[in-house]
Design a protein around this motif. Structure first.
Motif, short mmCIF file in Angstrom:
data_model
loop_
_atom_site.label_atom_id
_atom_site.label_comp_id
_atom_site.label_asym_id
_atom_site.label_seq_id
_atom_site.Cartn_x
_atom_site.Cartn_y
_atom_site.Cartn_z
N SER A 112 0.85 -1.19 0.00
CA SER A 112 0.00 0.00 0.00
C SER A 112 0.88 1.24 0.00
O SER A 112 2.10 1.16 0.21
CB SER A 112 -0.92 0.01 1.23
OG SER A 112 -0.16 0.05 2.43
N GLY A 113 0.25 2.37 -0.25
CA GLY A 113 0.95 3.64 -0.14
C GLY A 113 1.82 4.01 -1.31
O GLY A 113 2.84 4.69 -1.13
N PRO A 145 -2.45 0.16 -7.26
CA PRO A 145 -3.51 -0.03 -6.26
C PRO A 145 -3.00 -0.82 -5.07
O PRO A 145 -2.01 -1.56 -5.17
CB PRO A 145 -4.57 -0.82 -7.05
CG PRO A 145 -3.78 -1.56 -8.09
CD PRO A 145 -2.65 -0.64 -8.48
N ASP A 146 -3.65 -0.64 -3.93
CA ASP A 146 -3.32 -1.45 -2.76
C ASP A 146 -3.63 -2.91 -3.05
O ASP A 146 -4.57 -3.23 -3.77
CB ASP A 146 -4.10 -0.97 -1.54
CG ASP A 146 -3.73 0.45 -1.13
OD1 ASP A 146 -2.66 0.92 -1.56
OD2 ASP A 146 -4.50 1.07 -0.39
N GLY A 201 -7.01 -2.96 -4.40
CA GLY A 201 -7.69 -1.70 -4.13
C GLY A 201 -8.46 -1.77 -2.83
O GLY A 201 -8.80 -2.86 -2.33
N THR A 202 -8.78 -0.62 -2.26
CA THR A 202 -9.50 -0.57 -1.00
C THR A 202 -10.64 0.43 -1.08
O THR A 202 -10.61 1.38 -1.85
CB THR A 202 -8.57 -0.16 0.16
OG1 THR A 202 -7.97 1.12 -0.15
CG2 THR A 202 -7.49 -1.18 0.40
N GLY A 203 -11.68 0.18 -0.28
CA GLY A 203 -12.81 1.10 -0.23
C GLY A 203 -13.48 1.26 -1.58
O GLY A 203 -13.70 0.29 -2.30
#
Length: 286
Positions: free
Chosen positions: A19-20, A26-27, A62-64
């Motif tokens: 991540s980051g 994408p995460d 990806g997240t959220g």
């Protein structure tokens, strides 16, 4: 020279995440189980003494709102490590519970990379070098789902599309020339629903299909837009002002300025459609 020999290496439900990266990637998170026997590094190359059988679970990309896909389980079988890394051959991949969500948010990092001049510069591989293509002998997909919504296409709001997908794919090749396959492929799509942009969820879908089975060769479809067989069960078309949404307004805006549209003509050798229903009650052509 540096040599390495590991008689046994075992990963049991190892948790891996990244991540980051500031939107460039994408995460990613997943769990994996990977047993390796007689793992060797010699003369700058990796090898193994046994076939590779890897399992990856709880995959999330990806997240959220930016989540692109998730998968319950991915099973990968290969020959030895050198076959995978040097010859780029994967005998089998099985995907279970793959969910794909296509939105502006989930595709943002990929579109950013496409628009970045640094990522579209000339490749570093010399013209005289030819990269070894990847070969997937067999790919199966079970309990897959695709959802497209809130996605901008060609500068306009795209439709909403949802469907369940299973597939049996064989002899897939990915290389510098793109995707190539001459084998027969089977894709089954169920519970398909298509809504035009601007149409509310309270209205019936513009198009719904209980089940569609497509069989064909990518080489023929790419060259001649031809499918060997298409079997459709329970298609339903609701052609009304409400289901057409924004597409109705776009058609009425200025029909005289629209130029000729060059679209491919799709062909099917064996077509079987049953249980269809058509409702047409629209001012579309008025």
């Amino acid at each position: 020279p540096f040599d390495l020999l590991l008689h046994s290496l075992q990963l049991n439900r190892a948790e891996i995440s990244t991540s980051g990266f500031g939107g460039t990637l994408p995460d990613l998170s997943f769990e994996t189980t990977l047993p390796l026997q007689d793992l060797k590094f010699h003369d700058g190359k990796w090898s193994s003494g046994s076939p590779i059988e890897a399992v990856v679970e709880n995959v999330i990309v990806g997240t959220g709102k930016a989540q692109l896909l998730s998968a319950d389980r991915i099973e990968l079988s290969a020959g030895t490590l050198e076959t995978l890394l040097e010859e780029h051959v994967v005998p089998g991949i099985a995907l279970h519970g793959l969910d794909v969500l296509l939105t502006d948010a989930s595709l943002a990092s990929f579109r950013k990379n496409e628009d970045d001049p640094a990522t579209t510069a000339n490749p570093t591989t010399a013209p005289s070098e030819k990269a070894t293509p990847w070969t997937l002998d067999k790919v199966t997909l079970t309990d897959g789902k695709v959802l497209l919504r809130d996605l901008t296409l060609a500068g306009k709001a795209g439709p909403e599309l949802q469907a369940s997908v299973t597939a049996r794919l064989e002899d897939l090749h990915f290389g510098p020339e793109g995707f190539v396959s001459k084998a027969s492929q089977t894709i089954i799509v169920e519970n398909t629903k298509l809504r035009a942009p601007g149409a509310t969820t309270a209205t019936d879908p513009l198009l719904s299909i209980e089940r569609a089975e497509m069989v064909g060769r990518w080489s023929e479809f790419q060259k001649n837009s031809l499918l060997d067989r298409l079997v459709i069960r329970g298609p339903k078309i609701e052609f009304t002002d409400a289901t057409l949404g924004h597409w109705l307004q776009e058609e009425k805006a200025d029909p005289e300025t629209a130029g000729p549209v060059d679209r491919p003509v799709y062909k099917v050798t064996d077509l079987d459609v049953t249980g269809g229903r058509l409702v047409a009650d629209s001012s579309f052509s008025v």
